[in-house]
Design a protein around this motif. Structure first.
Motif, mmCIF file in Angstrom:
data_model
loop_
_atom_site.group_PDB
_atom_site.id
_atom_site.type_symbol
_atom_site.label_atom_id
_atom_site.label_comp_id
_atom_site.label_asym_id
_atom_site.label_seq_id
_atom_site.Cartn_x
_atom_site.Cartn_y
_atom_site.Cartn_z
ATOM 1 N N ALA A 60 43.692 41.394 36.516
ATOM 2 C CA ALA A 60 44.511 41.392 37.702
ATOM 3 C C ALA A 60 44.525 39.708 38.005
ATOM 4 N N VAL A 61 43.594 39.149 37.871
ATOM 5 C CA VAL A 61 43.686 37.764 37.899
ATOM 6 C C VAL A 61 44.261 36.927 36.983
ATOM 7 N N LEU A 62 44.058 37.495 35.743
ATOM 8 C CA LEU A 62 45.101 36.807 34.517
ATOM 9 C C LEU A 62 46.258 37.265 34.431
ATOM 10 N N TRP A 63 46.978 38.381 35.001
ATOM 11 C CA TRP A 63 48.105 39.034 34.768
ATOM 12 C C TRP A 63 48.913 39.202 36.179
ATOM 13 N N ALA A 64 49.637 38.139 36.478
ATOM 14 C CA ALA A 64 50.254 38.162 37.902
ATOM 15 C C ALA A 64 51.356 39.152 37.862
ATOM 16 N N GLY A 65 52.096 39.761 36.912
ATOM 17 C CA GLY A 65 52.983 40.573 37.123
ATOM 18 C C GLY A 65 52.313 41.976 37.421
ATOM 19 N N ALA A 66 51.201 42.222 37.158
ATOM 20 C CA ALA A 66 50.521 43.387 37.506
ATOM 21 C C ALA A 66 49.263 43.502 38.445
ATOM 22 N N ARG A 67 49.208 42.412 39.179
ATOM 23 C CA ARG A 67 48.011 42.186 39.976
ATOM 24 C C ARG A 67 48.059 43.283 41.094
ATOM 25 N N ARG A 68 49.046 43.469 41.809
ATOM 26 C CA ARG A 68 48.823 44.509 42.871
ATOM 27 C C ARG A 68 48.279 46.055 42.207
ATOM 28 N N PHE A 69 48.882 46.101 41.179
ATOM 29 C CA PHE A 69 48.656 47.514 40.675
ATOM 30 C C PHE A 69 47.282 47.815 39.973
ATOM 31 N N LEU A 70 46.772 46.746 39.200
ATOM 32 C CA LEU A 70 45.419 46.611 38.882
ATOM 33 C C LEU A 70 44.347 46.357 40.111
ATOM 34 N N ALA A 71 44.867 45.584 41.012
ATOM 35 C CA ALA A 71 43.865 45.647 42.110
ATOM 36 C C ALA A 71 43.583 46.685 42.851
ATOM 37 N N ALA A 72 44.795 47.498 42.721
ATOM 38 C CA ALA A 72 44.656 49.004 43.707
ATOM 39 C C ALA A 72 43.656 50.075 42.799
ATOM 40 N N LEU A 73 43.854 49.890 41.509
ATOM 41 C CA LEU A 73 43.341 50.621 40.642
ATOM 42 C C LEU A 73 41.573 50.316 40.874
ATOM 43 N N ALA A 74 41.332 49.057 40.905
ATOM 44 C CA ALA A 74 40.171 48.373 41.000
ATOM 45 C C ALA A 74 39.579 48.590 42.428
ATOM 46 N N LEU A 75 40.155 48.561 43.283
ATOM 47 C CA LEU A 75 39.712 49.164 44.699
ATOM 48 C C LEU A 75 39.381 50.676 44.868
ATOM 49 N N LEU A 76 40.287 51.444 44.110
ATOM 50 C CA LEU A 76 39.847 52.881 44.047
ATOM 51 C C LEU A 76 38.721 53.167 43.193
ATOM 52 N N ALA A 77 38.651 52.377 42.220
ATOM 53 C CA ALA A 77 37.173 52.689 41.293
ATOM 54 C C ALA A 77 35.841 52.282 42.292
ATOM 55 N N MET A 78 36.044 51.232 43.079
ATOM 56 C CA MET A 78 34.925 50.654 43.821
ATOM 57 C C MET A 78 34.641 51.707 44.987
ATOM 58 N N VAL A 79 35.699 52.242 45.541
ATOM 59 C CA VAL A 79 35.663 53.090 46.466
ATOM 60 C C VAL A 79 34.902 54.266 46.072
ATOM 61 N N PHE A 80 35.557 54.856 44.980
ATOM 62 C CA PHE A 80 34.702 56.215 43.960
ATOM 63 C C PHE A 80 33.157 55.863 44.086
ATOM 64 N N ALA A 81 33.037 54.718 43.463
ATOM 65 C CA ALA A 81 31.357 54.476 43.241
ATOM 66 C C ALA A 81 30.808 54.394 44.833
ATOM 67 N N LEU A 82 31.341 54.073 45.661
ATOM 68 C CA LEU A 82 30.614 53.971 46.938
ATOM 69 C C LEU A 82 30.380 55.146 47.443
ATOM 70 N N ILE A 83 31.432 56.310 47.361
ATOM 71 C CA ILE A 83 31.349 57.616 48.024
ATOM 72 C C ILE A 83 30.362 58.384 47.103
ATOM 73 N N ASN A 84 30.040 58.169 45.820
ATOM 74 C CA ASN A 84 29.145 58.660 45.035
ATOM 75 C C ASN A 84 27.670 58.177 45.515
ATOM 76 N N GLY A 85 27.786 56.795 45.760
ATOM 77 C CA GLY A 85 26.322 56.255 46.141
ATOM 78 C C GLY A 85 26.010 56.553 47.517
ATOM 79 N N ALA A 86 26.935 57.031 48.537
ATOM 80 C CA ALA A 86 26.569 57.451 49.697
ATOM 81 C C ALA A 86 26.007 59.169 49.619
ATOM 82 N N VAL A 87 26.816 59.673 48.868
ATOM 83 C CA VAL A 87 26.217 61.029 48.507
ATOM 84 C C VAL A 87 25.090 61.363 47.910
ATOM 85 N N LEU A 88 24.523 60.372 46.775
ATOM 86 C CA LEU A 88 23.283 60.277 46.316
ATOM 87 C C LEU A 88 22.069 60.035 47.433
ATOM 88 N N SER A 89 22.439 58.970 48.104
ATOM 89 C CA SER A 89 21.533 58.452 48.979
ATOM 90 C C SER A 89 21.208 59.568 49.851
#
Length: 339
Positions: A60-89
């Protein structure tokens, strides 16, 4: 406009898919194809999600044309990991502390031996080291179970041997249970049915007031065995009822596949039937027991000990020191006090 619409649709679709994987019981999909397997490896999928988020953010940093799209997917991936971490904890990343063994306290050991792979001597060594009173050994033949009992008897720990096999072509279709002679004799209850592909065994005490011991082995949720796997879990759910029940084995199921929510259990309250899970009660519910090639915190917690509510669990451990013994499962030992 079309590009924005497609990007938004992809983001929504990915968000929905990740939510289902992270919280399948919200939609009743914990036993669905693909979901059943993915949810068993929450920690591993979380690590993959974090790695994916990092790569997406970098692109996303390198590709300005798809920055918002890729950033949104990155955010979703992090939220997914955080939810799993909370469940496992909430399930517990491991507490191996055992109190000093109290008088009357019993040790329950279970180990899927992958068809006798570790050998009788290594298994007996573990039984004696843990001073196990109940030993549930999925994929262990009667021949090996008898050899184990002979070795434990020589070490001053005599045990009764009970075995069941669906056939003798594959050792995986056997389940054996060893019970300390101090707990009295048991009989195999053949009136309660069984799991479908791999055998389970129900032992009833001969003398009143003794323990009912259930050694279980549902089939794995492979694509061609999902119906049998679901049927096996329903059998397990129905078999663990009443008082003085100890159930252990390779369940091929994690807490996401357990069937009850009992607030009195103290943590997530998850169990089968009327029984409660020793791993969840002791803060070890997220420690992986399979496969041994993955670190414990990345593996699937599918080997368990359950007890009826009248039995107190004082500790539990997933043993990693046997990772090179030949089996792809780790042994699990729990300490219990029968009221």
């Amino acid at each position: 406009m079309i590009r924005r619409f497609l990007a938004a649709a992809i983001v929504v679709g990915v968000a929905a898919a990740l939510l289902v994987i992270a919280w399948p019981n919200l939609f009743g999909l914990a036993e669905a194809p693909v979901i059943a397997q993915l949810v068993s490896l929450r920690a591993l999928t979380s690590v993959i999600a974090v790695a994916a988020a990092f790569v997406l953010a970098l692109v996303a940093v390198l590709w300005a044309g798809a920055r918002r799209f890729l950033a949104a997917l990155a955010l979703l991936a992090m939220v997914f990991a955080l939810i799993n971490g909370a469940v496992l904890s909430t399930r517990g990343f491991g507490d191996e502390s055992f109190p000093t063994r109290a008088p009357g306290e019993l040790a329950v050991l279970t180990w899927n031996t992958l068809g006798d792979a570790p050998g009788a001597e290594r298994i007996a060594e573990l039984v004696v080291a843990e001073q196990a009173d109940i030993v549930v050994l999925p994929e262990t033949s009667q021949e090996t179970a008898v050899a184990i009992a002979e070795l434990t008897r020589e070490a001053g720990r005599p045990m009764w041997v009970y075995s069941i096999a669906f056939d003798y072509v594959a050792k995986a279709r056997s389940t054996s249970v060893l019970v300390s002679v101090d707990l009295g004799q048991h009989t195999v209850d053949e009136t309660v049915g069984n799991t479908t592909v791999l055998p389970s065994i129900v032992l009833r005490p001969v003398e009143p007031g003794g323990l009912t011991i259930v050694g279980v082995h549902p089939v794995a949720p492979l694509p061609g065995e999902l119906d049998n796997w679901r049927a096996d879990l329903r059998w397990v759910d129905g078999i663990c009822t009443g008082e003085n029940v100890v159930m252990a084995g390779d369940f091929n199921a994690t807490a996401d596949h357990f069937r009850i929510v009992d607030p009195t259990a103290g943590v997530a309250g998850l169990g089968f039937g009327e029984c409660r899970n020793a791993g969840l009660l002791t803060g070890n519910g997220a420690v992986g027991t399979w496969p041994t090639r993955l670190p414990p915190l990345l593996g699937a917690p599918i080997d368990h000990v359950f007890v009826s509510p009248d039995i107190t669990v004082t500790g539990m451990r997933v043993l990693t020191e046997y990772d090179g013994a030949g089996s792809d499962h780790r042994p699990v030992v729990a300490r219990i006090i029968v009221e």
